[in-house]
Enzyme design. Sequence first.
Site, mmCIF file in Angstrom:
data_model
loop_
_atom_site.group_PDB
_atom_site.id
_atom_site.type_symbol
_atom_site.label_atom_id
_atom_site.label_comp_id
_atom_site.label_asym_id
_atom_site.label_seq_id
_atom_site.Cartn_x
_atom_site.Cartn_y
_atom_site.Cartn_z
ATOM 1 N N LYS A 1 0.849 -1.205 0.000
ATOM 2 C CA LYS A 1 0.000 0.000 0.000
ATOM 3 C C LYS A 1 0.880 1.249 0.000
ATOM 4 O O LYS A 1 0.644 2.177 -0.774
ATOM 5 C CB LYS A 1 -0.867 0.000 1.263
ATOM 6 C CG LYS A 1 -1.500 1.348 1.600
ATOM 7 C CD LYS A 1 -2.379 1.317 2.831
ATOM 8 C CE LYS A 1 -1.635 1.513 4.094
ATOM 9 N NZ LYS A 1 -1.240 2.877 4.461
ATOM 10 N N ASN A 2 1.919 1.237 0.852
ATOM 11 C CA ASN A 2 2.698 2.465 1.056
ATOM 12 C C ASN A 2 3.680 2.749 -0.074
ATOM 13 O O ASN A 2 4.320 3.793 -0.088
ATOM 14 C CB ASN A 2 3.405 2.414 2.406
ATOM 15 C CG ASN A 2 2.409 2.498 3.539
ATOM 16 O OD1 ASN A 2 1.226 2.816 3.321
ATOM 17 N ND2 ASN A 2 2.833 2.185 4.742
ATOM 18 N N CYS B 1 -4.845 11.841 12.409
ATOM 19 C CA CYS B 1 -5.660 10.638 12.271
ATOM 20 C C CYS B 1 -5.518 9.848 13.570
ATOM 21 O O CYS B 1 -5.089 10.348 14.582
ATOM 22 C CB CYS B 1 -5.205 9.830 11.076
ATOM 23 S SG CYS B 1 -3.676 9.013 11.405
ATOM 24 N N ARG C 1 0.141 14.152 13.158
ATOM 25 C CA ARG C 1 0.670 14.011 11.791
ATOM 26 C C ARG C 1 0.695 15.352 11.042
ATOM 27 O O ARG C 1 0.022 15.547 10.044
ATOM 28 C CB ARG C 1 -0.120 12.950 11.033
ATOM 29 C CG ARG C 1 -0.063 11.614 11.769
ATOM 30 C CD ARG C 1 -0.733 10.514 11.036
ATOM 31 N NE ARG C 1 0.125 10.016 9.954
ATOM 32 C CZ ARG C 1 -0.219 8.982 9.187
ATOM 33 N NH1 ARG C 1 -1.375 8.382 9.378
ATOM 34 N NH2 ARG C 1 0.573 8.557 8.228
ATOM 35 N N ASP D 1 4.964 0.410 11.993
ATOM 36 C CA ASP D 1 3.738 -0.228 11.493
ATOM 37 C C ASP D 1 3.598 -1.664 11.968
ATOM 38 O O ASP D 1 2.505 -2.219 11.910
ATOM 39 C CB ASP D 1 3.689 -0.194 9.957
ATOM 40 C CG ASP D 1 3.535 1.217 9.442
ATOM 41 O OD1 ASP D 1 3.732 1.432 8.230
ATOM 42 O OD2 ASP D 1 3.251 2.116 10.262
ATOM 43 N N ARG E 1 -8.391 -0.583 4.990
ATOM 44 C CA ARG E 1 -7.570 0.432 4.310
ATOM 45 C C ARG E 1 -6.235 -0.144 3.871
ATOM 46 O O ARG E 1 -5.599 0.350 2.947
ATOM 47 C CB ARG E 1 -7.323 1.621 5.265
ATOM 48 C CG ARG E 1 -8.533 2.510 5.498
ATOM 49 C CD ARG E 1 -8.163 3.710 6.320
ATOM 50 N NE ARG E 1 -6.837 4.140 5.981
ATOM 51 C CZ ARG E 1 -5.955 4.599 6.880
ATOM 52 N NH1 ARG E 1 -6.299 4.693 8.147
ATOM 53 N NH2 ARG E 1 -4.755 4.974 6.525
#
Length: 420
Positions: free
Chosen positions: A22-23, A116, A121, A306, A398
């Site tokens: 994803k990243n 978030c 952030r 993460d 997500r």
Amino acid sequence: MQCYVINGGRRLSGSINVQGSKNSALPILASTLLVKGQSVLHNVPVLSDTECTLKILRELGCVVKREGDTVIVNSENATGTEISEDLMREMRSSVVFLGAILGRHAKATITTPGGCEIGLRPIDLHLYAVRRLGVRVDEAHGKLCCTATKGLKGCKITFSFPSVGATENAILCSVTARGSTTVVNAAREPEITDLCEFLNSCGAKIRGAGESIITVEGVEQLHGGEHTVICDRIVASTLLSAGAVTGGSVELVNTNPFFLNSVLPVFEEMGCNVRVRCNNIFLKAPRRLNRVDKIITQPYPGFPTDSQAFFTTMAAVADGTSVIVENIFECRFKHVAELVRMGAKIRAEGKVAVVEGVERLYGTQVQGQDLRGGAALVIAGLCAEGITRVTDAGYIDRGYTDLCGDLCALNADARKEMQK
Ligand code: EPZ
């Protein structure tokens, strides 16, 4: 909203393919704006975040097609320079479009993406980088109007912290700038290297990706390219954690073990047998994990923030007391209170969580509050006695194309259902 329902107690076993990152996919998709022509991207995972990114590309005037895990973007006639607030808010990492839109049009209007679930952030480093390249930023009521009236000019950008997103924006904003740019204290994550490999395949001149100093020689424009996104190293560590916490044995195929260089030794410290063969990782867990002395999250190549939540879950049922230090985000222990509801003995104060391992956790209803914390609760459900329901599955969707399907393919008893 949906929830995960897990019937714990099964040992996970089997072999599974790991989805695309994803990243890596998100910044590469944004970077297609810089390409005057067609970009073909393979191994782009189907996630709410990637689909939101495709919506933003279409809003900016790109023609976007998805064929399975392949996304085709034609940005020939992309004239848009503004992202609507609802799309900006839908996904925190939409800020990476700032550099791409500026790199293409020398002007951009976005709303501040806001914090978030895991912290404030801020985007001060992103704004510092584009200002250094000649962009004027006018902030008003949460809206950022950015213009480079004299165009973008290469320069030296020195980050006080190796921010992943700010590094990506600095690169995106400098690939077509006049002259050369040097980014000092750049982030070194594999996703940065993947982005630069794609851009170089389109004619960019970027050197040093993966190191702390990256140089970008500005070029007139980029031509179309084709690229396969790297595998998702965080999903890989999620699936390995699922095997580890259930005393199982799992094999991941299509990974890149090098990306997990700081994570695999911790699985071994906790008593797992880990073998690497080409792009496959094989993990065999003990009946009960040992504690881990200390996990300290750091920028890559250090232990990834993460993956912290999954190792907190593993430590919760390990033999002994572990210490987890979360250095990257100020609010990334939200899963701790939920694990305590399952019988875990964890005290989290500020950056530090002290985890006293217990023999077993007990299934109950818990709430997912962020992407990786939610996944960590699903992992906890796999080893808990009884049924665990993890609500707010949207957070997990997500970042995982099909976490439930992946776990069931590894012999878990898990399903998703509508939340009552
Ligand atoms: C990327 O977020 C990842 N997201 C995150 O993954 C990951 O946790 C993070 O990098 C760190 O590895 C994507 O790539 C889409 P940062 P990013 O800028 O770029 C502070 C996941 O679970 N900071 O490196 O936002 C910031 O507050 C997600 O997949 C500033 O202070 O991370 C944080 O404390 C979560 N000012 C730290 O730096 C800035 O201008 C690291 O942030 C920017 C960041």
